[in-house]
Design an enzyme around this catalytic site. Structure first.
Site, PDB file in Angstrom:
ATOM      1  CG  HIS A 102       0.107   6.019  -0.671  1.00  0.00           C
ATOM      2  ND1 HIS A 102      -1.085   6.481  -1.207  1.00  0.00           N
ATOM      3  CD2 HIS A 102      -0.442   5.319   0.559  1.00  0.00           C
ATOM      4  CE1 HIS A 102      -2.239   6.193  -0.201  1.00  0.00           C
ATOM      5  NE2 HIS A 102      -1.696   5.279   0.497  1.00  0.00           N
ATOM      6  CG  HIS A 127      -1.735   1.173   1.501  1.00  0.00           C
ATOM      7  ND1 HIS A 127      -3.157   0.903   0.938  1.00  0.00           N
ATOM      8  CD2 HIS A 127      -1.541   2.431   1.634  1.00  0.00           C
ATOM      9  CE1 HIS A 127      -3.938   1.993   0.970  1.00  0.00           C
ATOM     10  NE2 HIS A 127      -2.893   2.798   1.457  1.00  0.00           N
ATOM     11  CD  GLU A 128       1.764   3.642   3.704  1.00  0.00           C
ATOM     12  OE1 GLU A 128       2.085   4.766   3.003  1.00  0.00           O
ATOM     13  OE2 GLU A 128       0.851   3.517   4.111  1.00  0.00           O
TER      14      GLU A 128
END
Length: 648
Positions: free
Chosen positions: A472, A468-469
């Site tokens: 980003h 997820h990070e």
């Protein structure tokens, strides 16, 4: 005389020598007598004669507090000719100023002359060379009742019949001096001193644990303002400038825990002024909450500050007074008199005759009534930023004191980015507790364990968070939102991970807003592209990815005139409610979200090897700085071009 926090006085040989054996006689006024009496009481007539008789001497005097520095400097300059004289209550701002000071000292002493330096904290404020060269260091404590009694006798002609041991406790130099007056009886002087001391029951006195302003870390513009204030107040005490020339009233704004109260206490210690702390919440807590009782609380607080002026009045939670622009009609009848009264009292407190420094504090600067922060009242809002890694390293060192001396704290500081000084203090306490439990001194691993505790999350969940990070970061870079500065999967409260980017202002154009939304949705898109499914981490909270993306796109249509209409409907906080009431606009926002999510998903599908590589190392190390992130991206793409697998 030039405006400076130094007094460099070179006296010509042709000037008549002053009497070096005793003080020059002057009119019996307390501001002259009090410092002389304090010196004489501590070092005696023999000490004064010794100082006066020395043909070559370097004398350092430690004053009881900052407000004593100038009065003592004036008195000691009456003890004979000085070829070099420096009076300083705040640290110099750079090497150039210290070098100039040391140059003057070297010339004076090298030619067999006399030099004197005075400060309330010589080791922290004066150049080290000056301390090393000192032939004599005189430390002057706060005046005792005996010293004050002798001063009263010198001014009034009679010694008071009764001298309470705590006479003038907590009072500064100016406060003591203004209570001891000619044409008064000794008893009247004592009564004034006792009354002034009692009025300081609201006053907070700074101990050695409070840092000076120049020792603070991460305060940015607020620290610059405070350093200027300290310097200007010294110039004001010397009579060089008026209060009108000093920028002394502001509001400090920041997220919770970034040290607004610490800043106020540091300012009080650095200026030598008493600190009176109050808050809007305290006005309600200390009263029944009726209109007249709140107004009475306001009057009492400002009266207490005026009674001990010059002083600092710290008004916390000042956003508790609502703005007249947003107040509801239902609450206006009650609040308008309170707001009006506060503005009137502020006018008096910030006037040139009040001798007050008024500092407001808030977590929500946007909620303040514009009339409070206009020029002439609290002037403006200064925002305290979240500390960066360099500032955090300094904050760690400050709280650690002698613990972990010599250890490199840069890595821990990088891991702590995104947290406040208050959190740093809590970590240091936890590390000390761990060391005490182990019955040994603190080790670096104790602090590391407090900052980065063991991760007990399921490896599969941790991997998803890392993906997820990474999403980003990759999407934000691809759409050219800015530069990745760090990624972390260290758990902080409800936050499982965080990606930081150093980006330009994203709300200027519609294109920049859409780049920002793509970045925000990039975490969810990476989960779908790499893992084949999405988790719940993108939503569920008002600060979540989906909430922020919805809020920003809602403003496009409802608040900033970038949608189909120019009509203003509301601000960011009102977007969720406005969308619920306007299905047509909600449908447009949903269409924008789907379109930008598809763009983020397309980027992630094209960058799966990079996302996997970044996520793999992030899950293992738990933190990546921007430099390492770029290295992984470059290594992965280089390996892909050469046909060699990289980072799994």
């Amino acid at each position: 005389m030039a405006k400076s926090d130094d007094f460099l006085v070179g006296l010509e040989d042709s000037k008549p020598a002053r009497n070096r054996n005793k003080f020059k006689k002057a009119a019996a006024q307390a501001h002259d007598i009090l410092p002389r009496t304090l010196i004489e009481t501590i070092i005696g007539a023999e000490g004064i004669a010794k100082i006066s008789a020395h043909k070559t001497l370097c004398l350092v005097v430690e004053a009881p507090a900052a407000d004593w520095v100038v009065p003592l400097w004036k008195s000691i300059n009456e003890m004979g000719e000085w070829d070099f004289s420096i009076c300083r209550s705040v640290a110099s701002r750079g090497k150039a100023q210290d070098e100039s000071t040391v140059e003057g000292l070297v010339k004076a002493l090298g030619s067999g002359g006399r030099a004197v330096a005075i400060s309330q904290s010589p080791k922290a404020v004066l150049p080290p060379a000056l301390i090393s060269a000192a032939d004599m260091i005189v430390s002057l404590p706060a005046p005792t009742a005996n010293v004050i009694g002798k001063t009263i006798e010198a001014v009034t002609g009679k010694l008071p019949e009764s001298l309470p041991p705590t006479l003038a406790a907590g009072l500064g130099f100016d406060e003591i001096a203004t209570c001891i007056r000619q044409n008064s009886t000794p008893a009247e002087c004592v009564e004034r001193l006792q009354r002034a001391s009692a009025s300081k029951r609201r006053v907070e006195h700074m101990g050695q644990d409070v840092p000076y302003v120049h020792e603070l870390h991460g305060y940015g513009e607020a620290q610059t303002w405070a350093l200027n204030l300290v310097e200007d107040l010294d110039a004001w005490r010397r009579g060089e400038i008026s209060l009108h020339d000093i920028d002394r009233n502001v509001v400090l704004a920041s997220a919770p825990g970034l040290g607004k109260t610490t800043f106020a206490r540091s300012l009080a210690r650095s200026t030598g002024l008493p600190l009176i702390t109050t808050s809007v919440g305290a006005w309600f807590a200390n009263s029944p909450g009726y209109l007249d009782s709140i107004i009475k609380q306001i009057d009492e607080v400002f009266a207490s500050a005026r009674a001990v002026a010059p002083a600092i009045l710290f008004l916390d939670e000042c956003d508790g007074i609502p703005s007249r622009e947003t107040i509801s009609p239902r609450g206006a009848d009650w609040w308008l008199p309170v707001i009006g009264h506060l503005l009137t009292v502020l006018d008096g407190a910030t006037s040139d005759t009040s001798n007050l420094v008024v500092v407001g504090a808030t977590n929500y600067a946007e909620k303040l009534d514009p009339a409070i922060v206009r020029p002439g009242r609290l002037n403006r809002v200064i925002t305290i930023p979240a500390p960066d890694s360099e500032a955090l390293a300094g904050i760690f060192r400050q709280h650690l004191g002698d613990d972990l001396a010599g250890e490199d704290l840069s890595q821990i500081a990088r891991l702590a980015v995104g947290n406040s000084g208050a959190q740093v203090a809590a970590w240091v306490k936890a590390a000390r507790r761990a060391a005490r439990s182990a019955k040994r001194g603190m080790l670096l691993r104790d602090l590391m364990q407090a900052v980065v505790p063991d991760d007990n999350r399921n490896p599969e969940l941790l991997h998803r968070i890392a993906v997820h990070e990474a999403g980003h970061a990759v999407v934000g870079t691809s759409v050219k939102l800015g530069t990745v500065t760090s990624l972390t999967v260290i758990e902080r409260g409800i936050t499982g991970g965080l990606t930081r980017m150093d980006s330009e202002e994203w709300s200027i154009t519609l294109a920049s807003i859409e780049r920002y939304v793509c970045h925000v949705l990039g975490g969810r898109a990476a989960e779908e592209a790499v893992l084949g499914s999405v988790g719940s981490g993108s939503g569920g909270d008002a600060r979540s990815d989906l909430a922020r993306a919805t809020q920003v796109l809602g403003l496009v249509h409802l608040g900033i005139g970038m949608g189909a209409t120019l009509r203003y409907h509301g601000n960011a906080e009102e977007v969720p409610q406005l969308l619920a009431l306007n299905p047509a606009v909600a449908a447009k926002v949903e269409a924008d979200l789907q379109r930008l999510y598809a763009r983020a998903l397309e980027i992630c599908h094209g960058e799966i090897p990079v996302i996997k590589a970044v996520a793999k190392e992030l899950a293992e190390r738990r933190y990546l700085d921007g430099e390492r992130y770029l290295e992984i991206v470059a290594e992965t793409r280089s390996g892909a071009k050469s046909g060699v697998a990289s980072h799994g």
